[in-house]
Design an enzyme around this catalytic site. Structure first.
Site, mmCIF file in Angstrom:
data_model
loop_
_atom_site.group_PDB
_atom_site.id
_atom_site.type_symbol
_atom_site.label_atom_id
_atom_site.label_comp_id
_atom_site.label_asym_id
_atom_site.label_seq_id
_atom_site.Cartn_x
_atom_site.Cartn_y
_atom_site.Cartn_z
ATOM 1 N N TRP A 170 11.741 14.584 10.934
ATOM 2 C CA TRP A 170 12.490 13.822 11.953
ATOM 3 C C TRP A 170 13.098 12.554 11.377
ATOM 4 O O TRP A 170 13.929 11.903 11.986
ATOM 5 C CB TRP A 170 11.597 13.533 13.157
ATOM 6 C CG TRP A 170 10.504 12.488 12.909
ATOM 7 C CD1 TRP A 170 9.766 12.350 11.770
ATOM 8 C CD2 TRP A 170 10.072 11.464 13.809
ATOM 9 N NE1 TRP A 170 8.881 11.318 11.889
ATOM 10 C CE2 TRP A 170 9.036 10.750 13.134
ATOM 11 C CE3 TRP A 170 10.425 11.083 15.091
ATOM 12 C CZ2 TRP A 170 8.382 9.673 13.737
ATOM 13 C CZ3 TRP A 170 9.774 10.016 15.679
ATOM 14 C CH2 TRP A 170 8.766 9.316 15.009
ATOM 15 N N ASP A 171 12.633 12.190 10.184
ATOM 16 C CA ASP A 171 13.194 11.035 9.480
ATOM 17 C C ASP A 171 14.725 11.047 9.522
ATOM 18 O O ASP A 171 15.364 10.007 9.643
ATOM 19 C CB ASP A 171 12.765 11.062 8.001
ATOM 20 C CG ASP A 171 11.261 11.084 7.790
ATOM 21 O OD1 ASP A 171 10.573 11.700 8.629
ATOM 22 O OD2 ASP A 171 10.799 10.532 6.788
ATOM 23 N N GLU A 229 -0.028 9.937 13.581
ATOM 24 C CA GLU A 229 -0.802 11.081 13.076
ATOM 25 C C GLU A 229 -2.286 10.767 12.877
ATOM 26 O O GLU A 229 -3.033 11.638 12.445
ATOM 27 C CB GLU A 229 -0.162 11.602 11.782
ATOM 28 C CG GLU A 229 1.208 12.201 12.049
ATOM 29 C CD GLU A 229 2.005 12.521 10.789
ATOM 30 O OE1 GLU A 229 1.585 12.065 9.693
ATOM 31 O OE2 GLU A 229 3.032 13.194 10.898
ATOM 32 N N LYS A 279 -1.431 4.875 13.210
ATOM 33 C CA LYS A 279 -0.715 5.008 11.943
ATOM 34 C C LYS A 279 0.678 4.404 12.094
ATOM 35 O O LYS A 279 1.130 3.627 11.284
ATOM 36 C CB LYS A 279 -0.640 6.480 11.560
ATOM 37 C CG LYS A 279 0.009 6.722 10.215
ATOM 38 C CD LYS A 279 -0.027 8.207 9.842
ATOM 39 C CE LYS A 279 0.715 8.444 8.531
ATOM 40 N NZ LYS A 279 1.027 9.875 8.323
ATOM 41 N N GLN A 280 1.356 4.782 13.152
ATOM 42 C CA GLN A 280 2.663 4.209 13.475
ATOM 43 C C GLN A 280 2.812 4.264 14.984
ATOM 44 O O GLN A 280 2.099 5.001 15.658
ATOM 45 C CB GLN A 280 3.773 4.949 12.757
ATOM 46 C CG GLN A 280 3.914 6.413 13.152
ATOM 47 C CD GLN A 280 4.986 7.111 12.349
ATOM 48 O OE1 GLN A 280 4.733 7.639 11.289
ATOM 49 N NE2 GLN A 280 6.202 7.097 12.843
#
Lengths: 782, 782
Positions: free
Chosen positions: B362-363, B499, B612-613
């Protein structure tokens, strides 16, 4: 010498490869290894191949660094030769191959090759080569190449390189995962380790020189190389890179012309000479050799090989295949052991591959030592001196668990410390062999005594063996577990040779050999006290040995529990073995080797009576006087059908004991499984190296099986049996500094004791005493 | 052109390495990658180095074979150049290095090197080189080398090779076992995979040609190479091996003389031309180019780069370091994406390394697409066309689980099938991302709509995007789980962008984007029905789309459970998140990145509220109208302290949202974490490739963060904030086929709408409508 084929020996000495099969490339690399005890070099193609597992191993050069456990180092490649015709390389991978044949000449210890290449321009080139590791001058490696331009004139460039950009194989994870993305995904891949760092490279008068060193160990390794052409006017060029050096010659070639080239490499390490002398030694040896022609050097090599074969050749008449296969096993025994290196031994795959990482096992003492003792006692001595010289690591090993004396490691490399990996390389399966196969220590003692009894080497006994005898006894003394309730000594949670069964209690093989070790140590103390009291005193002082310790050894030996009831015939492999599940073997593969019963594999045979290899039969073989004939037979009949032979050490024992108990049919079947193990690859992993213990075992199968030879009470004894289709076998045995020549056919033995001694040599044939006269053939009718 | 240094641009364009540090070699290889969207080549030394991770990656050339999962293939090395002085190689590993410097010239898209070697004979040679992947002629790679003999006269040999003996990195097991034998043993090793087979090699008029093919995929890859010297009289020699070809020139050099050499390589694959045309294309391109001088070709390359920079340069005045770092990020975005290849995309590590094996995430849509859409819409189109062209694999993927429509894979390579490994390569840890990060599908749709809204590309909408919009809606329609009890639609056991938390229920990010996807698909159906009913009819027939399906999408969208109570400010990342254990972050590393709290690591943060994000902040950024300012602020304040930033995608979002909620201090801190991620290697793994999504995120951090740009209701909107120490920022945005130039300082915006349209362009600044006149600067005071 334009047609190198003319150098080949007679057909009984040759192992041939006809046609190129890339799937067999690693197999032939192993079986076509050349060597001389100083090094072994796998039979890779000179020009390289993507599928190759190329390898040169210098005996005793180990390194750890990033490997899972210590590696026998893959040393720089000295073979590397490429030939270009007008810029296009002669390559198995790009040219059309009009024919391809290779021949291992076992008599001459050399590999011959002929390949006819047709390149993309239609040029046909005949390429021949021979290679050998010089047997008389062990630091010298030679390759001789002959190039014929069949249908063109052009320019030949030959490059001879030293290539230290080599890697050791390392972990070998085999993954198998089923997912919806890749239902059949499966990996089998090699990771690799780097062990060599650059030291220096330079151009020399003769050619090129490259020196590297191992990463963790202090070994410097220097190679000097020269390349010469038979034709005048070749343009020479040399270049030196980081871990690579190359010399090339470019010369014109006319149609039908043959040009020959010789590449000579000399190798020294800081194990051989001081670090600063590595380069001068390598460079000056090449320089000296340049005064002789290639053929002169080849003849010296050939003479050394002739002497080797003279000492150890076994001739089987009436079975050419077996005769040939036994030579093949003997060839590999001859190229892997050094008579002069007292700090190196024989890895489980010899110097022919990286399986077991060059580690040394009981294979040496139990399977190979008899061959060396009886044919090359100086090599046998070197192998035993390795145990002496690694004893300090073995002493540390005992101390690590707060035990006394010396405990030999199950896997040994250069220091005597344990180098068995405690886990499989994927980290998933615990490996107990290192910690629990205690019987390696008594195996070393077995080797020492076997060497001594055969050679009568009294200096070795007092100067080297005695210390180990006493210190291993001390180890057992401290290691044995006292069972108070039953007033006996035990060893629990150990592993015998049968590695299907881990962490068992009172392994009969282990306990019996422990008892034997203690008793022999005490016995030799008594012998030395009588024969050499002064030196024994010095040794006793050195290791602070007290007489009461010896008594203690005997006391404990007497109380070691041997799970064997003399009233019954069957010996239980370990406590509880007879209660395990019976799973019959019902299928055999195309090599007549058992297939795991459905649902069973290496990791769950533990639950069953299936064996990897036969502890009990081993015991009845190596301690032959311990059990009656009836017991031996009963146990052979019981254990043989339960044995999977998942060790190449298993079949030879089944040959020998099969003959002893009169099961000749089985004995012959197992002889084939043993003697052909690598020629037919019946274990399926010859690609990673020879099963060299099986080679030693095959020699024993002939001499101690068919010849029925045993050492009993310090005497040679024989109880022969010859397969009906065989005409005769003959072999030589070194005995107490002399030689005994033996020929056996279906009706008689012919013995010849070659000696400078007076008197007679007492032996036994079929339990009857025979006295051999000196230097005179004696016939013993059977 | 004897001093290549004269070609370098001004200092703001340069990234420099001074002195050689072998521990940094892989880091510099990554950041010094050269490329042109057709390929990327890591900044390895031309002559090789034992520690190198050399790599050339041809965009879109994947292969599977023995790798764990599909690899972006490490293609043959075109750089390979060795220089020998009188036979001794100029090597960083064997010579004394008198000085070593390398400079990436971002403006000219080239890497400069100067090294002064002193060899073992004391000869000092100055070596300079430049290399580039031609930006105007993407099949051409160039290296220009200048050699100066400082203190000797001798013979120079230069070898220019094509080397297909290259390997992909593969599994990377890290073992750590404590045993009594090796208390600190630790492995970190690379296994390697072979992907290339030999096809052919030949000598050509210009030099050499080598062709290989991938093992499983049908790609043929051909390289033609030529090598020329500036000095007359060089002796040329060429040779062809299996997967290696080499051309060498040997020429004398006088003391103080400088000789230059040019190596040119042309590359074609069967992705570019038919298989049979690979060789003629490569050979003839070199031949044509040989009519031009190196400098002529360099100038064409330079001109192409100037045009690229003109379109996308962002200038930050008042912060030279940030200005420089942003150029560095932009440079890497420019060398990795192709405007003409509709079947390739951007891997997570661009074409600069093998991390994530070149897989597309998805980056692309969420982090990088805005940069390309606003500066090079043709490249943005190519990226989205990749999704169109991989839709059949994505369709299979949906069907594998018996769902309808199209489901994009979390990791995508060349086919659109899922290529996420289901396990870590050691087989020990299950990886759920592939199966459960469903939000990739809505991310693709986000990209399509972002591209359409920005470009107004109606053809793209109906010809390509519409099918994906409808088929992804069908996927969600079939995938949503109905909760009967609560009468709502849910997604259970999924994974959001965070994640750390696997298999969670009703991830707010995932559910909100699913709802948005369904609504947008329905909305565009309605739009197309009005604007392009004929083509919509054709498409509907093709995919059998019924009007009632669209109603159904909206019905389900309305009932998707979004775990957010508008009466409360805090958005729960997923059901149950607020009940997790609170473990405060209390330590930061030298790059100001959080350190895992004692006892926590990637695999057990699951139990905690650590992220994580940031899913929730992502959501408030990409769907800006969904939440109020107050909600955005509350959630920033809540989630920011809980975020570990173990993804390089995290900091840029914290910059942008930090500015939006007025937390400027944090915003600036995160901007540094984002824009310097690779220059300072703050994630610690730049050695395996650039964090290219972070490069796109850093561009967004400037334009959408400091510039405050959002797309709302099809309009450009701005809410700026400039760091106090900065003077101004300026950038250009492509908009609906035109350009908008933007300059921002502390007091005003200056806009310039460059267009051929008449009328005005409606935008918003700080929530007020502004109408920009055509082709005339407009100042908006802040």
């Amino acid at each position: 010498m334009q047609n190198l084929k003319n150098l080949l020996s007679g057909p009984e000495w040759l192992v041939e490869e006809n046609g190129f099969d890339v799937d067999r490339i690693n197999f032939y690399e192993t079986i076509f290894t050349v060597g001389n005890g100083y090094l072994g070099t796998r039979g890779s193609l000179e020009e390289g191949h993507a599928a190759a597992l190329q390898g040169t191993y210098l005996n005793g050069v180990y390194d750890h660094h990033q490997s899972f456990v210590v590696d026998l180092v893959n040393a720089p490649d000295w073979l590397d030769i490429s030939v270009y015709i007008d810029g296009e390389k002669l390559s198995m991978q790009t040219c059309e191959i009009l024919n391809f044949e290779r021949t291992l000449d076992m008599k001459n210890g050399m590999l011959f090759r002929e390949t006819r290449f047709q390149d993309s321009q239609g040029r046909i080139t005949k390429y021949q080569s021979i290679r050998f590791a010089h047997m008389a001058s062990p630091h010298v490696m030679e390759t001789y190449v002959s190039i014929t331009a069949e249908n063109y004139s052009g320019v030949v460039t030959i490059e001879g390189a030293i290539n230290a950009n080599v890697l050791n194989l390392d972990v070998e994870p085999v993954f198998k995962t089923k997912t919806k993305f890749d239902p059949d995904v499966k990996w089998h891949k090699w990771a690799k380790s780097v062990h060599l760092d650059h030291v220096s490279g330079s151009l020399t008068n003769e050619g090129i020189y490259l020196e590297v060193k191992t990463k963790d160990r202090p070994h410097h390794i220097g190679y000097a190389s020269s390349l010469k052409a038979s034709k005048e006017g070749a343009i020479s060029s040399k270049k030196i890179d980081h871990k690579y050096a190359l010399q090339s010659l470019t010369v014109s070639i006319e149609q039908s012309e043959t040009i020959t080239f010789e590449k000579q490499v000399s190798i020294f390490t800081s194990r051989d000479v001081s670090k600063k002398d590595v380069k001068p030694s390598a460079v000056s040896l090449l320089s000296e050799n340049s005064n002789d022609s290639f053929l002169t050097r080849f003849k010296t090599h050939q003479a050394a090989w002739n002497a080797k074969w003279d000492a150890c050749e076994v001739i089987i008449e009436g079975d050419d295949a077996a005769n040939h296969a036994l030579k093949f096993n003997t060839y590999h025994l001859l190229i892997t052991a050094s008579p002069v290196d007292y700090h190196a031994n024989i890895g489980a795959k010899s110097l022919s591959g990286e399986g077991y990482k060059g580690h040394v096992f009981w294979d040496t003492e139990i399977f190979m030592l008899p061959f060396y003792v009886f044919t090359q006692p100086e090599t046998a001595k070197a192998l035993m001196m390795y145990r002496y010289n690694t004893k300090e690591g073995a002493r540390d090993y005992a101390q690590e668990d707060n035990h006394k004396g010396i405990r030999y490691p199950w896997e040994s490399a250069d220091t005597g410390h344990e180098v068995t990996p405690p886990w499989t390389s994927d980290g998933l399966v615990r490996i107990w062999t290192g910690e629990r196969e205690l019987h390696i220590t008594s195996a070393v003692v077995f080797g020492l005594i076997y060497y001594y009894e055969t050679t009568g080497d009294n200096d070795f006994l007092i100067d080297f063996a005695a210390e180990i005898l006493f210190e291993t006894a001390r180890f057992w003394d401290s290691r044995l577990e006292y069972n108070n309730e039953l007033d006996r000594y035990e060893l629990t949670e150990v592993e015998g040779p049968d590695e299907f069964h881990e962490l068992v209690n009172n392994s009969v093989y282990t306990n019996a050999l422990t008892k034997w070790n203690l008793e022999k140590s005490a016995e030799y103390y008594t012998i030395l006290k009588a024969s050499n009291p002064n030196k024994l005193k010095i040794l006793s002082d050195k290791i602070s040995l007290q007489e009461h310790e010896i008594e203690n050894w005997l006391d404990k030996a007497a109380k070691i529990y041997i799970p064997f009831d003399p009233d019954k015939s069957l010996i239980e492999e370990f406590e509880g073995y007879f209660n395990l599940k019976e799973v019959p073997i019902t299928e055999w593969d195309e090599n007549d080797m058992p297939i795991y019963p459905e649902g069973y594999h290496h990791d769950n045979c533990q639950e069953t009576t299936l064996l990897k290899q036969p502890d009990v039969l081993m015991l009845t073989y190596i301690l032959p006087s311990m059990f009656s004939d009836q017991v031996k037979k009963a146990n052979y009949d019981y254990y043989e059908p339960r044995t999977m032979h998942k060790s190449s050490l298993s079949p030879c024992i089944h040959t020998i004991m099969g003959i002893e108990v009169g099961n000749y049919e089985k004995a012959l079947q197992y002889f084939e499984r043993s003697v052909y193990v690598d020629l037919v690859d019946n274990q399926g992993n010859t690609n990673t190296g020879m099963h060299i213990a099986s080679a030693g075992g095959s020699w024993q199968a002939v001499v101690s099986g068919f010849g029925g030879m045993r050492l009993k009470g310090g005497k040679l004894t024989f109880k022969p049996w010859l397969p009906p289709s065989w005409t005769s076998i003959s072999f030589k045995l070194k005995w107490q500094g002399d030689e005994v020549h033996v020929t056996l056919n279906h009706t008689k033995f012919v013995f010849l004791w070659k000696t400078e001694k007076s008197g007679k040599l007492d032996i036994e044939v079929k339990d009857s005493a025979v006295a051999l006269p000196a230097n005179q053939e004696m016939i013993v009718m059977l």
